[in-house]
Design an enzyme around this catalytic site. Structure first.
Site, mmCIF file in Angstrom:
data_model
loop_
_atom_site.group_PDB
_atom_site.id
_atom_site.type_symbol
_atom_site.label_atom_id
_atom_site.label_comp_id
_atom_site.label_asym_id
_atom_site.label_seq_id
_atom_site.Cartn_x
_atom_site.Cartn_y
_atom_site.Cartn_z
ATOM 1 C CE LYS A 178 2.101 46.237 45.440
ATOM 2 N NZ LYS A 178 2.400 44.887 44.854
ATOM 3 C CD GLU A 228 5.652 41.639 51.376
ATOM 4 O OE1 GLU A 228 5.200 41.220 52.071
ATOM 5 O OE2 GLU A 228 4.811 41.996 50.502
ATOM 6 C CB SER A 243 0.040 49.078 38.441
ATOM 7 O OG SER A 243 1.435 49.726 38.149
#
Lengths: 392, 258
Positions: free
Chosen positions: A85, A107, A374
Site C-alpha cells: 500500500k 478509506e 502483498s
C-alpha cells in the site's frame, strides 16, 4: 465524453459535485507523472523511506516440498508499514503536496491502506482523516490506535454494512463536502477515472522490479505471476509490466470465503455481474434487483463487492485468469509458508500462495512462478488463532 | 414546451422528494396524493439503492428501510399506476444507475413512458456519462434532469446549455440533508445560469423551512425539499399524511406570496 475506459469498464460515475475535483486530479496527475523532479522525489521516498526495491526471494524450501516449478516470492511484505500500500500512498500524497492540498482523507478496510496513508501524511506533514467501517474498527482495533499514533483522526463509519464498501462511500461523501483543500487518497485500482490509472501506475513498480530481478537471477521471464485480488491494486502492480509478454500467465486470486456456492463469498469475477458503483463500471456482487450485495472473506483486505475496471477488462479479454480461493485454503497456505520458509504472509497474500501450491507440482522444473506477497501477516495472527479454535 | 417545464409557467414551483416503499408502497401512494393535493408541482420518487453515495443519513436510512421490505422496481411501477388512477401530478424518479442497469434500460424507460414519469434524476451519472442511458431515455421521451453544483464553475456553461425540463441546482457542498444555513452564493449561480438558458432552475439540498424556501424562490424558479419530508415520514410512519399536508401547504404558501 466518458473518460478512463478499459473496454466497456471504468468511467467517471460520480456526482456533479465531484466532477471538477476528479478533473483537476486528472490534469495535475498527467502533468506530474512526467515531471522529472516529481519522479526524482518519489523514487527517493520509495527507496530511502519505504525500502524499495523489495526482494525477489527464491522460496527453495517451498519449491522442493511441492515439486515442479520454481517459486519466487515478491516480498512487498518487507516494505515500510508492511504491505504494498505504501507504493501508491507515497505517490498520491506527494502529488497532493505538489498541488497545494493541506488535508488527505482515505478509506480503509483492515487498516493497511489507512496505516500507510497516516504514515505518509505524518512524513509529508499533511492533516489526515481515515474512514473505517465500524465493524472493521472493532476487528482491527490495533490498527486504529496505530493510525492515531501517527497523528490521524479515525472515523468509524456506521452506515450500511459498516465495512470497506461503506468506508469508500463515506470518504466520497466527505470529499464532496470539502474538496478545495482536500485530496482523496484512494487505496485500490478502483473508483472513478483517473484513480484506476494513478494507483496502477504507482503500483506497477512491483512488476517492473520483478522483471529486472528475475532477469538478473534466471535470465528469463516468469511462466506465471500470481497475486490476490480484492479491488486489485497489488495484482495490477504485479501484472502490469507483463501484460505485453503474452507468454507470461497472469492469475488473480479472489476470496471465495466459505465457497462460491455460498452467500458468504467475495469472489466478484466468479459471482458478480456488470454494474456501476463507486464511480466505475465493472463487475460487482449484487442482488437480482441491482442492490450491492454484502460480501464475506476471512481477509478484510479482499472483503469488497467489486473489482477494479482494468481487471474486469483483463478478464473479458482473457489476458488474465481469475480463480477463487476459500478461507480454508488460504489458511492452509498461510501455515505452509510460515512453516516452510519462515515467512508469515498476510492472509490476503496467502490466497495467492495457495494457488501457487496448487499448480506448482503440475509444472516443469524449468518453469517459474512468481507470487506477490502483498503484505505481512502479523495483523492476522490473532484472527488465525481464533479460526483454529485457539485462545491467545 | 417540455412537459416538466410547463409546471414552472408563471409560478414558483415546489418539488417534493420521498422514497418509494418507506414505510410501505401503499403509504407512498397515499403520501404522493396528499403532497400533490397540498401544492407540490412535481414529485420526485426515490427508487431505493443500497449505497446511495450522494445522500446524507436521512435518505440513506429511508432507502434501507424500503429495501428491508423487499420491494422491487416492478412493484414501484405498479404503485405509480395506482397513483395515475387519481392524479396527473408531474413525476420524476430519483435513483442510482445500478438498479436501472440491472432492470434493463429499455424496459425501465418504456415503463416510465407508460406510467407518465416525465424525467429521471441520477446523482451518480454526470453529464459525461449520459450516453449510458440517453439512447433509451430519448426513445421514450423521458427527460434527464441536469444537476449543477456550487463546484461546477466553468462546467456551468456546457451543463446549462443542454439542460431540459428543469435544472437541479445543488445548494451546498456535500450530500443531501437538512441544513440550518445555506452558505454558498446560490443567487449568483442562478443569475449565471439564467444568462445561458431559459430552462427553469430549482434549488435543492438542505432546504427545510418556509423561510429558506421563500428566500430561495426570490431568485430561483423552484425549490426541492427532500430530507425534511423524509424525516416527517420517518417520525410518523403510517400516520404521516396530516403532518405532510400541513408541512407541504406551509411551504407552498411561503413561496406563493413571493
Amino acid at each position: 465524453m466518458s473518460k478512463g475506459k478499459f473496454g466497456i469498464h471504468g468511467g467517471q460515475y460520480v456526482p456533479e459535485t465531484l466532477m471538477n475535483a476528479i478533473n483537476e486530479l486528472d490534469v495535475s496527475y498527467n502533468h506530474f507523472k512526467n515531471d522529472e523532479q516529481f519522479n526524482k522525489e518519489l523514487t527517493f521516498l520509495l527507496n530511502e523511506y519505504a525500502g524499495r526495491p523489495s526482494r525477489l526471494y527464491y522460496a527453495e524450501n517451498a519449491a522442493n516440498k511441492l515439486g515442479g516449478a520454481k517459486i519466487y516470492l515478491k516480498r512487498e511484505d518487507l516494505n515500510h508499514t508492511g504491505s504494498h500500500k505504501i507504493n501508491n500512498v507515497l505517490g498520491q500524497i506527494l502529488l497532493a503536496k505538489k498541488i497545494g492540498k493541506k488535508r488527505v482523507i482515505a478509506e480503509t478496510g483492515a487498516g493497511q491502506h489507512g496505516v500507510a496513508t497516516a504514515t505518509a501524511a505524518a512524513l509529508l506533514d499533511m492533516e489526515c482523516e481515515i474512514f473505517m467501517g465500524e465493524e472493521d474498527t472493532k476487528r482491527q482495533a490495533l490498527n486504529v490506535f496505530r493510525m492515531q499514533l501517527l497523528g490521524a483522526k479515525v472515523y468509524p463509519v456506521t452506515s450500511g454494512t459498516k465495512t470497506l464498501k461503506d468506508a469508500v462511500s463515506e470518504t466520497m461523501r466527505e470529499w464532496s463536502k470539502r474538496s478545495d483543500d482536500t485530496f482523496y487518497v484512494l487505496g485500490s485500482v478502483m473508483g472513478p477515472h483517473p484513480y484506476p490509472q494513478i494507483v496502477r501506475d504507482f503500483q506497477s513498480v512491483i512488476s517492473k522490479e520483478i522483471k529486472e530481478q528475475l532477469f538478473e537471477k534466471e535470465g528469463m521471464l516468469p511462466s506465471v505471476v500470481i497475486a490476490c485480488v480484492g479491488g486489485g491494486s497489488n495484482s495490477i502492480g504485479a501484472f502490469y509490466s507483463f501484460i505485453d509478454n503474452k507468454e507470461v500467465k497472469l492469475i488473480g486470486c479472489e476470496a471465495a470465503g466459505k465457497g462460491i456456492d455460498t452467500f458468504e463469498t467475495a469472489a466478484t469475477i466468479a459471482k458478480g455481474r456488470l454494474g456501476i458503483f463507486h464511480g466505475m463500471k465493472s463487475y460487482f456482487c449484487q442482488t437480482e434487483s441491482g442492490q450491492i450485495a454484502p460480501v464475506y472473506s476471512i481477509s478484510a483486505g479482499l472483503d469488497y463487492p467489486g473489482i477494479g475496471p482494468e481487471h474486469a477488462y483483463l478478464h473479458d479479454t482473457k489476458r488474465a485468469q481469475y480463480v477463487s480461493v476459500t478461507d480454508d485454503e488460504a489458511v492452509e497456505a498461510f501455515e505452509f509458508l510460515s512453516k516452510t520458509e519462515g515467512i508469515i504472509p498476510a492472509i490476503e497474500s496467502a490466497h495467492a500462495m495457495y494457488y501457487a501450491m496448487k499448480i506448482a507440482p503440475k509444472m516443469k522444473k524449468n518453469e517459474i512462478i512468481v507470487v506477490c506477497v502483498s503484505g505481512r501477516g502479523d495483523k492476522d495472527v490473532a484472527m488465525i488463532a481464533k479460526y483454529k479454535g485457539k485462545k491467545v | 414546451m417540455n412537459k416538466i417545464t410547463e409546471i414552472f409557467k408563471d409560478k414558483k414551483t415546489l418539488i417534493v422528494y420521498l422514497t418509494a416503499g418507506d414505510p410501505s408502497l401503499d403509504k407512498t401512494k397515499e403520501y404522493i396524493l396528499t403532497i400533490a393535493k397540498n401544492g407540490a408541482g412535481l414529485i420526485e420518487i426515490g427508487i431505493p439503492f443500497s449505497d446511495p453515495i450522494a445522500e446524507g443519513e436521512t435518505i440513506q436510512n429511508a432507502m434501507l428501510r424500503a429495501l428491508s421490505k423487499n420491494i422491487n422496481l416492478d412493484d414501484i411501477f405498479n404503485m405509480v399506476l395506482e397513483v395515475r388512477k387519481k392524479s396527473n401530478i408531474a413525476l420524476t424518479f430519483m435513483t442510482y444507475l445500478n438498479p436501472l442497469l440491472s432492470y434493463g434500460y429499455d424496459k425501465f424507460f418504456k415503463k416510465c413512458h407508460e406510467t407518465r414519469i416525465s424525467g429521471v434524476i441520477i446523482p451518480d451519472m454526470p453529464f459525461e456519462e449520459q450516453s449510458e442511458i440517453k439512447k433509451f431515455s430519448d426513445r421514450y421521451g423521458i427527460t434527464i434532469i441536469t444537476l449543477i453544483a456550487p463546484t461546477s464553475k466553468e462546467r456551468i456553461n456546457i451543463l446549462a446549455k443542454q439542460a431540459k425540463g428543469f435544472i437541479y441546482l445543488v445548494s451546498s457542498l456535500g450530500v443531501t440533508g437538512v441544513r440550518s444555513k445555506i452558505t454558498t452564493n446560490i443567487d449568483t449561480i442562478v443569475l449565471e445560469i439564467k444568462k445561458i438558458t431559459e430552462t427553469p432552475i430549482a434549488v435543492g439540498f438542505g432546504i427545510a423551512t418556509a423561510e429558506q424556501a421563500k428566500e430561495i424562490t426570490k431568485y430561483a424558479d423552484g425549490v426541492i425539499i427532500g430530507s425534511a419530508v423524509v424525516k416527517i415520514i420517518e417520525e410518523y410512519k403510517e400516520n404521516a399524511a396530516s403532518k405532510l399536508a400541513e408541512y407541504v401547504s406551509k411551504i407552498k404558501k411561503a413561496i406563493t406570496i413571493n
